[in-house]
Design a protein around this motif. Sequence first.
Motif, PDB file in Angstrom:
ATOM      1  N   ASP A  38       0.809  -1.215   0.000  1.00 39.59           N
ATOM      2  CA  ASP A  38       0.000   0.000   0.000  1.00 39.59           C
ATOM      3  C   ASP A  38       0.842   1.265   0.000  1.00 39.59           C
ATOM      4  N   ILE A  39       2.093   1.168   0.426  1.00 42.29           N
ATOM      5  CA  ILE A  39       3.001   2.320   0.383  1.00 42.29           C
ATOM      6  C   ILE A  39       3.130   2.825  -1.053  1.00 42.29           C
ATOM      7  N   PHE A  40       3.010   1.924  -2.015  1.00 48.90           N
ATOM      8  CA  PHE A  40       3.110   2.293  -3.421  1.00 48.90           C
ATOM      9  C   PHE A  40       1.740   2.486  -4.064  1.00 48.90           C
ATOM     10  N   ILE A  41       0.781   1.638  -3.726  1.00 52.33           N
ATOM     11  CA  ILE A  41      -0.517   1.665  -4.399  1.00 52.33           C
ATOM     12  C   ILE A  41      -1.342   2.890  -4.015  1.00 52.33           C
ATOM     13  N   ILE A  42      -1.325   3.299  -2.757  1.00 53.94           N
ATOM     14  CA  ILE A  42      -2.144   4.443  -2.335  1.00 53.94           C
ATOM     15  C   ILE A  42      -1.707   5.732  -3.044  1.00 53.94           C
ATOM     16  N   PRO A  43      -0.418   6.096  -3.041  1.00 50.87           N
ATOM     17  CA  PRO A  43      -0.043   7.317  -3.781  1.00 50.87           C
ATOM     18  C   PRO A  43      -0.331   7.211  -5.284  1.00 50.87           C
ATOM     19  N   PHE A  44      -0.056   6.039  -5.885  1.00 47.71           N
ATOM     20  CA  PHE A  44      -0.341   5.859  -7.308  1.00 47.71           C
ATOM     21  C   PHE A  44      -1.828   6.057  -7.580  1.00 47.71           C
ATOM     22  N   SER A  45      -2.680   5.490  -6.743  1.00 41.52           N
ATOM     23  CA  SER A  45      -4.129   5.612  -6.920  1.00 41.52           C
ATOM     24  C   SER A  45      -4.580   7.055  -6.771  1.00 41.52           C
ATOM     25  N   ALA A  46      -4.014   7.763  -5.800  1.00 41.62           N
ATOM     26  CA  ALA A  46      -4.382   9.165  -5.591  1.00 41.62           C
ATOM     27  C   ALA A  46      -3.969  10.017  -6.787  1.00 41.62           C
ATOM     28  N   ILE A  47      -2.776   9.750  -7.332  1.00 37.20           N
ATOM     29  CA  ILE A  47      -2.317  10.497  -8.504  1.00 37.20           C
ATOM     30  C   ILE A  47      -3.186  10.159  -9.714  1.00 37.20           C
ATOM     31  N   TRP A  48      -3.487   8.889  -9.890  1.00 34.72           N
ATOM     32  CA  TRP A  48      -4.347   8.432 -10.992  1.00 34.72           C
ATOM     33  C   TRP A  48      -5.684   9.150 -10.945  1.00 34.72           C
ATOM     34  N   LEU A  49      -6.340   9.107  -9.813  1.00 36.15           N
ATOM     35  CA  LEU A  49      -7.664   9.699  -9.661  1.00 36.15           C
ATOM     36  C   LEU A  49      -7.581  11.219  -9.755  1.00 36.15           C
ATOM     37  N   GLY A  51      -5.399  13.006 -11.329  1.00 38.60           N
ATOM     38  CA  GLY A  51      -5.124  13.386 -12.715  1.00 38.60           C
ATOM     39  C   GLY A  51      -6.389  13.440 -13.550  1.00 38.60           C
ATOM     40  N   PHE A  52      -7.265  12.477 -13.384  1.00 38.75           N
ATOM     41  CA  PHE A  52      -8.511  12.483 -14.143  1.00 38.75           C
ATOM     42  C   PHE A  52      -9.441  13.593 -13.676  1.00 38.75           C
ATOM     43  N   ILE A  53      -9.465  13.853 -12.389  1.00 36.46           N
ATOM     44  CA  ILE A  53     -10.286  14.962 -11.889  1.00 36.46           C
ATOM     45  C   ILE A  53      -9.747  16.283 -12.433  1.00 36.46           C
ATOM     46  N   TRP A  54      -8.438  16.473 -12.405  1.00 41.81           N
ATOM     47  CA  TRP A  54      -7.830  17.692 -12.921  1.00 41.81           C
ATOM     48  C   TRP A  54      -8.120  17.853 -14.415  1.00 41.81           C
ATOM     49  N   MET A  55      -8.002  16.775 -15.194  1.00 43.36           N
ATOM     50  CA  MET A  55      -8.252  16.848 -16.637  1.00 43.36           C
ATOM     51  C   MET A  55      -9.670  17.296 -16.936  1.00 43.36           C
ATOM     52  N   THR A  56     -10.622  16.785 -16.200  1.00 43.79           N
ATOM     53  CA  THR A  56     -12.023  17.090 -16.521  1.00 43.79           C
ATOM     54  C   THR A  56     -12.465  18.443 -15.988  1.00 43.79           C
ATOM     55  N   THR A  57     -11.771  18.981 -15.015  1.00 46.85           N
ATOM     56  CA  THR A  57     -12.171  20.282 -14.475  1.00 46.85           C
ATOM     57  C   THR A  57     -11.354  21.432 -15.038  1.00 46.85           C
ATOM     58  N   SER A  58     -10.239  21.161 -15.696  1.00 46.89           N
ATOM     59  CA  SER A  58      -9.350  22.242 -16.124  1.00 46.89           C
ATOM     60  C   SER A  58      -9.553  22.691 -17.563  1.00 46.89           C
ATOM     61  N   SER A  59     -10.173  21.900 -18.401  1.00 44.39           N
ATOM     62  CA  SER A  59     -10.254  22.245 -19.815  1.00 44.39           C
ATOM     63  C   SER A  59     -11.602  21.860 -20.384  1.00 44.39           C
ATOM     64  N   ASN A  60     -12.098  22.687 -21.270  1.00 49.32           N
ATOM     65  CA  ASN A  60     -13.369  22.383 -21.943  1.00 49.32           C
ATOM     66  C   ASN A  60     -13.201  21.292 -22.984  1.00 49.32           C
ATOM     67  N   ASP A  61     -11.960  21.002 -23.401  1.00 51.47           N
ATOM     68  CA  ASP A  61     -11.718  19.966 -24.406  1.00 51.47           C
ATOM     69  C   ASP A  61     -12.120  18.583 -23.905  1.00 51.47           C
ATOM     70  N   PHE A  62     -12.087  18.398 -22.587  1.00 49.71           N
ATOM     71  CA  PHE A  62     -12.379  17.085 -22.013  1.00 49.71           C
ATOM     72  C   PHE A  62     -13.806  16.987 -21.464  1.00 49.71           C
ATOM     73  N   PHE A  74     -12.135   4.784 -15.936  1.00 39.35           N
ATOM     74  CA  PHE A  74     -10.906   5.237 -15.286  1.00 39.35           C
ATOM     75  C   PHE A  74     -11.181   5.795 -13.890  1.00 39.35           C
ATOM     76  N   TYR A  75     -12.299   6.512 -13.740  1.00 41.02           N
ATOM     77  CA  TYR A  75     -12.701   6.968 -12.398  1.00 41.02           C
ATOM     78  C   TYR A  75     -13.010   5.777 -11.504  1.00 41.02           C
ATOM     79  N   ALA A  76     -13.740   4.810 -12.050  1.00 37.83           N
ATOM     80  CA  ALA A  76     -14.095   3.618 -11.265  1.00 37.83           C
ATOM     81  C   ALA A  76     -12.841   2.867 -10.826  1.00 37.83           C
ATOM     82  N   ALA A  77     -11.881   2.720 -11.730  1.00 35.93           N
ATOM     83  CA  ALA A  77     -10.632   2.028 -11.376  1.00 35.93           C
ATOM     84  C   ALA A  77      -9.877   2.799 -10.299  1.00 35.93           C
ATOM     85  N   GLY A  78      -9.819   4.116 -10.431  1.00 38.39           N
ATOM     86  CA  GLY A  78      -9.128   4.930  -9.428  1.00 38.39           C
ATOM     87  C   GLY A  78      -9.802   4.848  -8.069  1.00 38.39           C
TER      88      GLY A  78
END
Length: 182
Positions: A38-49, A51-62, A74-78
């Motif tokens: 979990d030392i590796f999976i928790i930070p990876f999961s937080a970055i994954w999730l 990143g997708f939240i940032w992508m969808t809130t930062s640009s109208n292209d997404f 991808f949200y469900a997996a995160g």
Amino acid sequence: MLNLDFEAEKQLGPELIGNEKLVWAGRPKKGIVFRAIDIFIIPFSAIWLGGFIWMTTSSNDFNSMPFRLFQIPFYAAGLFMLFGRFIWDSMMRANTVYGLTENRVIIKSGIFSTKTQSYYIKSIPQINIREKSEGRGTIELNKGGFLSGVGMRGNWEPPIPQLELIENARDVYNTILKLQHS
């Protein structure tokens, strides 16, 4: 002397063959459990999730409907990697019971359906134990073969059958060894 968990003993009763008797019955630790991975999976999961939240809130292209539908898995997996796997693992352990007879190790588990595994003690080529200081531990019943060195615990089923996070692990381990050599 090994303890018999009454509820586990009751669930394992139908699995006994002939006049077989349980020497020990128990359950894994309940609740949320953090593992070394979990030392590796928790930070990876937080970055994954994140990143997708940032992508969808930062640009109208997404923000188009087709792209939003594409993002759902991808949200469900995160979310699963960050939170859901702990809940799934906890539910799996809550529905798991272990038994030890004079001849067999029995593992009964499952959430939506029950799976029972039985291993004859004398045919288990290698038994490993990992202990914590409070006496709780995991006993691996190494069957040998291709995956015999792989010991990563996933959230479904480990490649090596194990009695995971049980109380008095050393006593159960020693009992299995005595039964193997009797």
